[in-house]
Each structure stands twice: as structure tokens, then as C-alpha cells.
Design an enzyme around this catalytic site. Structure first.
Site, PDB file in Angstrom:
ATOM      1  N   HIS A 246      -2.700 -10.159  11.981  1.00 27.00           N
ATOM      2  CA  HIS A 246      -2.193  -8.860  11.523  1.00 27.00           C
ATOM      3  C   HIS A 246      -1.913  -8.000  12.756  1.00 27.00           C
ATOM      4  O   HIS A 246      -2.779  -7.877  13.632  1.00 27.00           O
ATOM      5  CB  HIS A 246      -3.212  -8.167  10.616  1.00 27.00           C
ATOM      6  CG  HIS A 246      -2.854  -6.748  10.321  1.00 27.00           C
ATOM      7  ND1 HIS A 246      -1.681  -6.416   9.693  1.00 27.00           N
ATOM      8  CD2 HIS A 246      -3.474  -5.582  10.612  1.00 27.00           C
ATOM      9  CE1 HIS A 246      -1.601  -5.095   9.591  1.00 27.00           C
ATOM     10  NE2 HIS A 246      -2.675  -4.563  10.143  1.00 27.00           N
TER      11      HIS A 246
ATOM     12  N   CYS B 200      -3.684  -3.899   4.217  1.00 27.29           N
ATOM     13  CA  CYS B 200      -2.724  -4.890   4.718  1.00 27.29           C
ATOM     14  C   CYS B 200      -3.104  -6.326   4.385  1.00 27.29           C
ATOM     15  O   CYS B 200      -2.272  -7.226   4.529  1.00 27.29           O
ATOM     16  CB  CYS B 200      -2.582  -4.763   6.231  1.00 27.29           C
ATOM     17  SG  CYS B 200      -2.300  -3.090   6.782  1.00 27.29           S
TER      18      CYS B 200
ATOM     19  N   GLU C 115       0.850  -1.189   0.000  1.00 26.86           N
ATOM     20  CA  GLU C 115       0.000   0.000   0.000  1.00 26.86           C
ATOM     21  C   GLU C 115       0.888   1.241   0.000  1.00 26.86           C
ATOM     22  O   GLU C 115       0.470   2.317   0.373  1.00 26.86           O
ATOM     23  CB  GLU C 115      -1.021  -0.004   1.132  1.00 26.86           C
ATOM     24  CG  GLU C 115      -0.530  -0.370   2.500  1.00 26.86           C
ATOM     25  CD  GLU C 115      -1.658  -0.394   3.525  1.00 26.86           C
ATOM     26  OE1 GLU C 115      -2.363   0.610   3.661  1.00 26.86           O
ATOM     27  OE2 GLU C 115      -1.819  -1.430   4.203  1.00 26.86           O
TER      28      GLU C 115
HETATM   29  N1  CAA Z   1       1.158   3.199  30.500  1.00 23.40           N
HETATM   30  C1  CAA Z   1       0.528   2.108  30.014  1.00 23.40           C
HETATM   31  N2  CAA Z   1      -0.388   2.177  28.998  1.00 23.40           N
HETATM   32  C2  CAA Z   1      -0.657   3.379  28.466  1.00 23.40           C
HETATM   33  C3  CAA Z   1      -0.047   4.557  28.934  1.00 23.40           C
HETATM   34  C4  CAA Z   1       0.912   4.438  30.000  1.00 23.40           C
HETATM   35  N3  CAA Z   1       1.554   5.498  30.493  1.00 23.40           N
HETATM   36  N4  CAA Z   1      -0.507   5.592  28.209  1.00 23.40           N
HETATM   37  C5  CAA Z   1      -1.405   5.090  27.313  1.00 23.40           C
HETATM   38  N5  CAA Z   1      -1.480   3.757  27.477  1.00 23.40           N
HETATM   39  C6  CAA Z   1      -2.312   2.816  26.705  1.00 23.40           C
HETATM   40  C7  CAA Z   1      -3.730   3.297  26.479  1.00 23.40           C
HETATM   41  O1  CAA Z   1      -4.567   2.980  27.570  1.00 23.40           O
HETATM   42  C8  CAA Z   1      -4.085   2.538  25.214  1.00 23.40           C
HETATM   43  O2  CAA Z   1      -4.372   1.188  25.526  1.00 23.40           O
HETATM   44  P1  CAA Z   1      -5.911   0.648  25.428  1.00 23.40           P
HETATM   45  O3  CAA Z   1      -6.371   0.958  24.035  1.00 23.40           O
HETATM   46  O4  CAA Z   1      -5.801  -0.791  25.712  1.00 23.40           O
HETATM   47  O5  CAA Z   1      -6.663   1.442  26.451  1.00 23.40           O
HETATM   48  C9  CAA Z   1      -2.764   2.491  24.433  1.00 23.40           C
HETATM   49  O6  CAA Z   1      -1.732   2.744  25.398  1.00 23.40           O
HETATM   50  C10 CAA Z   1      -2.648   3.562  23.340  1.00 23.40           C
HETATM   51  O7  CAA Z   1      -2.927   4.801  23.930  1.00 23.40           O
HETATM   52  P2  CAA Z   1      -3.879   5.858  23.220  1.00 23.40           P
HETATM   53  O8  CAA Z   1      -5.137   5.176  22.732  1.00 23.40           O
HETATM   54  O9  CAA Z   1      -4.013   7.035  24.093  1.00 23.40           O
HETATM   55  O10 CAA Z   1      -2.954   6.193  21.959  1.00 23.40           O
HETATM   56  P3  CAA Z   1      -3.201   7.186  20.776  1.00 23.40           P
HETATM   57  O11 CAA Z   1      -4.322   8.113  21.010  1.00 23.40           O
HETATM   58  O12 CAA Z   1      -1.876   7.787  20.502  1.00 23.40           O
HETATM   59  O13 CAA Z   1      -3.660   6.262  19.534  1.00 23.40           O
HETATM   60  C11 CAA Z   1      -3.816   4.524  17.952  1.00 23.40           C
HETATM   61  C12 CAA Z   1      -3.411   4.898  19.383  1.00 23.40           C
HETATM   62  C13 CAA Z   1      -5.271   4.919  17.709  1.00 23.40           C
HETATM   63  C14 CAA Z   1      -3.668   3.042  17.780  1.00 23.40           C
HETATM   64  C15 CAA Z   1      -2.882   5.305  16.983  1.00 23.40           C
HETATM   65  O14 CAA Z   1      -1.566   4.894  17.160  1.00 23.40           O
HETATM   66  C16 CAA Z   1      -3.248   5.133  15.524  1.00 23.40           C
HETATM   67  O15 CAA Z   1      -4.076   5.866  14.970  1.00 23.40           O
HETATM   68  N6  CAA Z   1      -2.596   4.142  14.816  1.00 23.40           N
HETATM   69  C17 CAA Z   1      -2.819   3.916  13.395  1.00 23.40           C
HETATM   70  C18 CAA Z   1      -4.078   3.158  13.123  1.00 23.40           C
HETATM   71  C19 CAA Z   1      -3.983   1.706  13.542  1.00 23.40           C
HETATM   72  O16 CAA Z   1      -2.915   1.136  13.666  1.00 23.40           O
HETATM   73  N7  CAA Z   1      -5.143   1.075  13.729  1.00 23.40           N
HETATM   74  C20 CAA Z   1      -5.195  -0.330  14.058  1.00 23.40           C
HETATM   75  C21 CAA Z   1      -6.395  -1.012  13.418  1.00 23.40           C
HETATM   76  S1  CAA Z   1      -6.413  -0.705  11.660  1.00 23.40           S
HETATM   77  C22 CAA Z   1      -5.271  -1.826  11.025  1.00 23.40           C
HETATM   78  O17 CAA Z   1      -4.923  -2.771  11.656  1.00 23.40           O
HETATM   79  C23 CAA Z   1      -4.710  -1.557   9.663  1.00 23.40           C
HETATM   80  C24 CAA Z   1      -3.351  -1.015   9.769  1.00 23.40           C
HETATM   81  O18 CAA Z   1      -2.385  -1.743   9.732  1.00 23.40           O
HETATM   82  C25 CAA Z   1      -3.189   0.426   9.909  1.00 23.40           C
END
Ligand code: CAA
Length: 445
Positions: free
Chosen positions: A244, A120, A83
Site C-alpha cells: 500500500h 485502504c 472510502e
Molecule cells: N528535500 C528532501 N526531503 C525533504 C525536504 C527537502 N527539501 N523537505 C522535507 N523532506 C522530507 C522529510 O524529511 C520527510 O521525510 P522523512 O519522513 O523520511 O523524514 C518527508 O519529506 C515529508 O516531510 P514532512 O514530514 O515534513 O511532511 P509533512 O509534515 O507535510 O507530512 C505526512 C507528511 C505526515 C505524510 C502528510 O503528508 C500526511 O498527513 N499525509 C496523510 C496521511 C498518510 O498518508 N499517512 C500514511 C500512513 S496511513 C496510510 O497509509 C493510509 C492512507 O492511505 C492514508
């Protein structure tokens, strides 16, 4: 009937590394444990300035063909899943073939080449295409080179920036495979979704939180669909479940849901009932909110049980060991998870021949696919031939300013040249632009 499946596999990481808890988190003013514990990541791989999706694909393929003693004449198709393509017409597989023709005597003039797109999940779709082509008897005794290659980059400042990665996985699909055999049974969960997309743009538009929910929903549908053709899945049926892995925390969520699903109405549910009660059934609740609340409570209890934790440690944790260090490789990610599990088994002296893997692939947009693979007799030799640990250890550890530069180098909108941080060594490298805007490649001794 002879078996068809993955005969050999090769892994190629980008040669740079970004330390997420050590370098990325401090710059973002975030707790390093968000990365190590929350997302489950310690590092991301990045391509050096002379690397891209073609060099990583060609380098993985060359090593695979060389190791297996394959010549271009043995390869009847080259399919690339990506991609991160830079051309809307000429497929990456033609560039890869051009690279390989620099180092092999023969040519790939007879080989059917293409490029598959569905986020993916397209790496797995290419494996399926190869399987179907061989099963249909159209392969004239040849195998298929399938390559999943991506530079999974996000716009600077996007929440996805924490989950980047870059690398390629090359696979040779053939009859009587040495690594894993495939079967005709598959399950799908597919829907028109707009959670993650790249409408004529390099970096994705992402609704990160929603993408997580879409992943879980499609994966669940794929599992139900798989069971409708293959019968009920029980946790004892498979040794590992490579999924994945956009980031390991995603798989942690999926594994808990999957475990609840496959233990329903089994002796495992009965045994767990004493500790956490039975699984809530929809018919036992008057409204949806009460039902989902009860499910959430059950899941919270389930993830704390010894039984679940042991299952997770044995079946899921080994699949995410490599991903923790390299981040998301998009199309290659589920294939990295398979390598990770098999490598773990080899290092722990497990005899896997004949055992099963439950493989869950996923692509945004969105589609999940579930199938089961049977580990073949030659698996240990194949996995022992990989040099994953050396590649990971040899990566150059980027400082923050260097990361910013290298992100710009790989941004199609910016024209930046920086000195490479590593020296090419017996590999294909990007060698500038040709007169029609084509990218050129050269093998460096
Ligand atoms: N200690 C321990 N854990 C902590 C923490 C700390 N100090 N701070 C945060 N966390 C945890 C949070 O609780 C959260 O875990 P849970 O979801 O289990 O509650 C995790 O760390 C991530 O924290 P946030 O949700 O606050 O993180 P974020 O707002 O930065 O976003 C995300 C996370 C949405 C995955 C972002 O990285 C993102 O947009 N990623 C790209 C999209 C993606 O990968 N999506 C996955 C499904 S789609 C797919 O699979 C296709 C693909 O390949 C893209």
C-alpha cells in the site's frame, strides 16, 4: 486443485493532474524536493467535473469486461471497495452495475453486490471475499468483479493535501487466472487505532505522523503473522513486494524495516556484518532506549549498503513508479503497486511466470494484511493490454486556480459548477441528480 486469483485488471486514473513540485510546492512556499525526494511524488490525479468514484469504477470495469469478452452473465458478484462513498445505504456497486447495463445487452440481476469498508485495505478484502466465494463453490461457474475506487481528497491546508489522488482499479477474480494466483496463507496485524478516520465527514481527520508509525507497526505484525502460517520469508523468495503506497516515501520506510526483519539470522545478515555489524538483539541491552538507539543506527547503516540498495532498486522501486505520478488512491493503491511492478517487468523483458509477489495491504484504523501471489502464465498479455502510460500522459495539467476550483467541485459541502477541462470520449459521465437525491450517469459515445 484449480488455482483462484486475479484473471484481469484495469486501471483508470482521474483525468486531471496536479504537478506537486511545479504547482503545489511554490504555492505552499516549500522546496519542490520535499515532494520529489521526501514524499517521492511528482503528481496527483484528480477527477474532472464529470468524473467521480462511480464513473472511474464503471469505466475501468467496462474496459476490463470488453477486453476479456465478458458478459453480465459471467459476473456473479460485484464488490466495490471505497472510502469515498456518497451514500450510507445504496452501494456504489449498484450504480456501477446500472452504468454497465447501459452498454451490455444483459443485466446483473443475478449478481450479489456490495460495498466493503476498512479504509485502504478493503480492496484486498474484496479480493479475499471473491476468492473465498469461489473456493466455497458458491459461484456457479461465475467470476467476481472487484473494484477499488476512491477520490482521496483532504481538506485544503491539511498536511495530507500533498498526498491526494483519484482513480479506480477493476479486477476480475476467477478460477485458473491469467494474472496472479492467490493462496490460503495470509497474515494480519489489526488494532483499534484513531490515526486516520472520517466520522460522518468527507475529508479525513488525520494525525499524519502517527499514521506513519501505525502503518509500520501493523505491517510488521502482519509479516510476523504471515510467517507463522507460511514459514520464514527470505528476500530471495519474491521478485517484487507491492505495498500500500499512500506516498512512495512511506514504502521506503516500510521496505527498510521489512528487509531488516527478513534478513535476521540469514547469510545476508552475516555478510553485512563486516560492514555494519550484526542486528541489535533486545537481550543484548539493559534498557529499551539503548536498544532502539542501536536499531536506528543499524538501519542508518543498512540503507547505505550496496546490498540493500540493489535489493530496493530491484524489488521495491518498480512498485512505486506509477504511484509517484498519481498519488494515493486509497483502496486501489496496493493494486496500482502490483500493476506498476508487472509493467516494469514487461518493459524490461523479464519472464515472471511462476515467480512470487509479497503483497502488503494496509488500511487506517488500522489493519495490515500480507500474502504471497504467484504470477500466472498469461501475465504478460494482460499487462500489455493496459494503457496506463497513455492515460497518464493525457491528463490535463491543472493551474493553481483550477485546482482550487476542482477541489471545491468534489467537496460535498460546496455547490460549485465549473466547465470540464477535458472532453468525455466513449465513457461514463456524471449526469446530474435524480428526484431522490441519487446521482445519475450516462454513457457518452
Ligand atoms: N528535500 C528532501 N526531503 C525533504 C525536504 C527537502 N527539501 N523537505 C522535507 N523532506 C522530507 C522529510 O524529511 C520527510 O521525510 P522523512 O519522513 O523520511 O523524514 C518527508 O519529506 C515529508 O516531510 P514532512 O514530514 O515534513 O511532511 P509533512 O509534515 O507535510 O507530512 C505526512 C507528511 C505526515 C505524510 C502528510 O503528508 C500526511 O498527513 N499525509 C496523510 C496521511 C498518510 O498518508 N499517512 C500514511 C500512513 S496511513 C496510510 O497509509 C493510509 C492512507 O492511505 C492514508
Amino acid at each position: 486443485m484449480t488455482t483462484v486469483g486475479i484473471d484481469a485488471i484495469e486501471f483508470r486514473t482521474g483525468k486531471l493532474k496536479l504537478d506537486l513540485p511545479g504547482t503545489f510546492a511554490p504555492q505552499k512556499g516549500e522546496d519542490p524536493e520535499k515532494y520529489t525526494k521526501g514524499l517521492g511524488l511528482t503528481g496527483s490525479s484528480f477527477p474532472d467535473s464529470y468524473e467521480d468514484i462511480v464513473t472511474m469504477a464503471a469505466n475501468a470495469s467496462y474496459r476490463l469486461m470488453d477486453r476479456k469478452g465478458l458478459e453480465p452473465d459471467d459476473v456473479g458478484r460485484i464488490d466495490v471497495a471505497t472510502e469515498s462513498s456518497f451514500d450510507n445505504s445504496k452501494p456504489v456497486s449498484t450504480y456501477v452495475a446500472g452504468c454497465l447495463e447501459q452498454v451490455f445487452d444483459g443485466e446483473f440481476g443475478h449478481a450479489n453486490k456490495g460495498e466493503r469498508k476498512f479504509a485502504c485495505v478493503s480492496g484486498t478484502q474484496c479480493v479475499d471475499d471473491a476468492y473465498n466465494w469461489i473456493r466455497a463453490g458458491r459461484n456457479r461457474g461465475r467470476g467476481a468483479l472487484v473494484i477499488a475506487t476512491d477520490t482521496a481528497l483532504y481538506a485544503r491546508g491539511d498536511a495530507g493535501e500533498a498526498t491526494q489522488g483519484a482513480g479506480a482499479v477493476a479486477m476480475y477474480v476467477d478460477e485458473d487466472p491469467d494474472l496472479v494466483a492467490l493462496s490460503t496463507e495470509q497474515g494480519y496485524g489489526s488494532a483499534d487505532e484513531t490515526d486516520f478516520l472520517k466520522p460522518n465527514q468527507q475529508f479525513p481527520s488525520v494525525d499524519g505522523k502517527r499514521s506513519v508509525q501505525v502503518y509500520l507497526a501493523r505491517m510488521r505484525e502482519a509479516l510476523v503473522d504471515y510467517q507463522s502460517v507460511a514459514g520464514r520469508v527470505h528476500p530471495d523468495d519474491f521478485t517484487y513486494a507491492p505495498f500500500h503506497t499512500p506516498f512512495p516515501g512511506m514504502v521506503r520506510k516500510a521496505a527498510l524495516l521489512a528487509y531488516r526483519h527478513v534478513t535476521r539470522d540469514t547469510a545476508i545478515e552475516d555478510e553485512l556484518a563486516e560492514e555494519i555489524g550484526r542486528q541489535p538483539r533486545r537481550e543484548g541491552f539493559d534498557d529499551e532506549e539503548a536498544f532502539t538507539g542501536a536499531i536506528r543506527e543499524y538501519m542508518d547503516g543498512l540503507k547505505g549498503t550496496d546490498r540493500y540498495r540493489e535489493w530496493y532498486a530491484e524489488t521495491i522501486d518498480p512498485t512505486i513508479e506509477i504511484s509517484r505520478e498519481v498519488g494515493n488512491w486509497y483502496t486501489g493503491s496496493v493494486h496500482v503497486a502490483r500493476i506498476s511492478a508487472l509493467k516494469h517487468a514487461l518493459e524490461n523483458d523479464r519472464d515472471l511466470a511462476g515467480e512470487k509477489l509479497l503483497v502488503g495491504s494496509y488500511g487506517s484504523g488500522a489493519q495490515a494484511e500480507i500474502h504471497v501471489e504467484t504470477v500466472a502464465d498469461g501475465w504478460a498479455e494482460e499487462v500489455a493490454a493496459l494503457d496506463v502510460d497513455d492515460q497518464l500522459a493525457d491528463r490535463y495539467d491543472l493551474e493553481w486556480a483550477e485546482y482550487e476550483e476542482i477541489h471545491d467541485v468534489h467537496n460535498h459541502e460546496t455547490d460549485v459548477e465549473v466547465e470540464p477541462r477535458t472532453a468525455p470520449d466513449a465513457e461514463f459521465v456524471f449526469d446530474g441528480w435524480g428526484p431522490m437525491g441519487e446521482r445519475k450517469y450516462r454513457y457518452v459515445e
